[in-house]
Motif scaffolding. Structure first.
Motif, PDB file in Angstrom:
ATOM      1  N   THR A  57       2.520  11.526  -2.777  1.00 24.32           N
ATOM      2  CA  THR A  57       3.201  10.237  -2.879  1.00 24.32           C
ATOM      3  C   THR A  57       3.649   9.940  -4.307  1.00 24.32           C
ATOM      4  O   THR A  57       3.113  10.482  -5.274  1.00 24.32           O
ATOM      5  CB  THR A  57       2.283   9.101  -2.413  1.00 24.32           C
ATOM      6  N   TYR A  59       5.179   6.316  -6.535  1.00 24.22           N
ATOM      7  CA  TYR A  59       5.428   4.880  -6.462  1.00 24.22           C
ATOM      8  C   TYR A  59       6.167   4.386  -7.697  1.00 24.22           C
ATOM      9  O   TYR A  59       5.980   4.896  -8.804  1.00 24.22           O
ATOM     10  CB  TYR A  59       4.105   4.108  -6.364  1.00 24.22           C
ATOM     11  N   GLU A  64       2.833  -0.055  -7.847  1.00 21.42           N
ATOM     12  CA  GLU A  64       1.626   0.790  -7.901  1.00 21.42           C
ATOM     13  C   GLU A  64       0.376  -0.077  -7.768  1.00 21.42           C
ATOM     14  O   GLU A  64       0.228  -1.089  -8.454  1.00 21.42           O
ATOM     15  CB  GLU A  64       1.614   1.544  -9.235  1.00 21.42           C
ATOM     16  N   THR A  68       1.220   0.859  -0.330  1.00 21.34           N
ATOM     17  CA  THR A  68       0.756   2.175   0.080  1.00 21.34           C
ATOM     18  C   THR A  68       1.720   2.758   1.112  1.00 21.34           C
ATOM     19  O   THR A  68       1.977   2.119   2.140  1.00 21.34           O
ATOM     20  CB  THR A  68      -0.651   2.111   0.691  1.00 21.34           C
ATOM     21  N   SER A  70       2.544   5.809   3.814  1.00 18.02           N
ATOM     22  CA  SER A  70       1.859   6.818   4.618  1.00 18.02           C
ATOM     23  C   SER A  70       2.839   7.409   5.616  1.00 18.02           C
ATOM     24  O   SER A  70       3.941   6.864   5.813  1.00 18.02           O
ATOM     25  CB  SER A  70       0.646   6.222   5.334  1.00 18.02           C
ATOM     26  N   GLU A  81       2.637  -0.189   3.583  1.00 18.79           N
ATOM     27  CA  GLU A  81       1.701  -1.323   3.583  1.00 18.79           C
ATOM     28  C   GLU A  81       1.881  -2.053   2.261  1.00 18.79           C
ATOM     29  O   GLU A  81       1.686  -1.469   1.186  1.00 18.79           O
ATOM     30  CB  GLU A  81       0.268  -0.817   3.715  1.00 18.79           C
TER      31      GLU A  81
END
Length: 121
Positions: A57, A59, A64, A68, A70, A81
């Motif tokens: 991943t 960010y 950060e 999140t 996924s 999220e």
């Protein structure tokens, strides 16, 4: 053809949470990187978060620790999220995917239609 369909946007108060989803469908042979971008009025479209097929991943500094990303490879779906939302997170959020529609084809970029996220009291 390949379609990316986002869902989960809406209005939320500062400090709240939202979960975005993006599902890819159509003539998919392989998906490489997937990610979320956002664009606020009068501003350029910027990367929020990205994820490789192996789960690595990346960010933006501004999200950060709060957001999140996924991925469910079996469903060709990614999620974002978003926690501790701030007014400056207000933007249209776009899903992006690098997709090959047949073997040996160089992946090309596909975009979703965007979903509005508004953070306001």
């Amino acid at each position: 053809q390949v379609q990316l369909v986002e869902s989960g946007g809406g209005l939320v108060q500062p400090g709240g949470s939202l979960r975005l989803s993006c599902a890819a469908s159509g003539s998919i042979y392989r998906i490489t990187n997937m990610g979320w971008y956002r664009q606020a009025p009068g501003k350029q479209r910027d990367l929020v978060a990205a994820i490789t097929s192996g789960g690595n991943t990346n960010y933006a500094d501004s999200v950060e620790g709060r957001f999140t990303i996924s991925r469910d490879n079996a469903k060709n779906t990614i999620y974002l999220e978003m926690n501790s939302l701030k007014p400056e997170d207000t933007a249209v959020y776009y899903c992006n995917a690098g997709v090959s529609t047949r073997r040996f084809e160089v992946p090309r970029d596909y975009w979703g239609q965007g979903t509005q996220v508004t953070v306001s009291s």
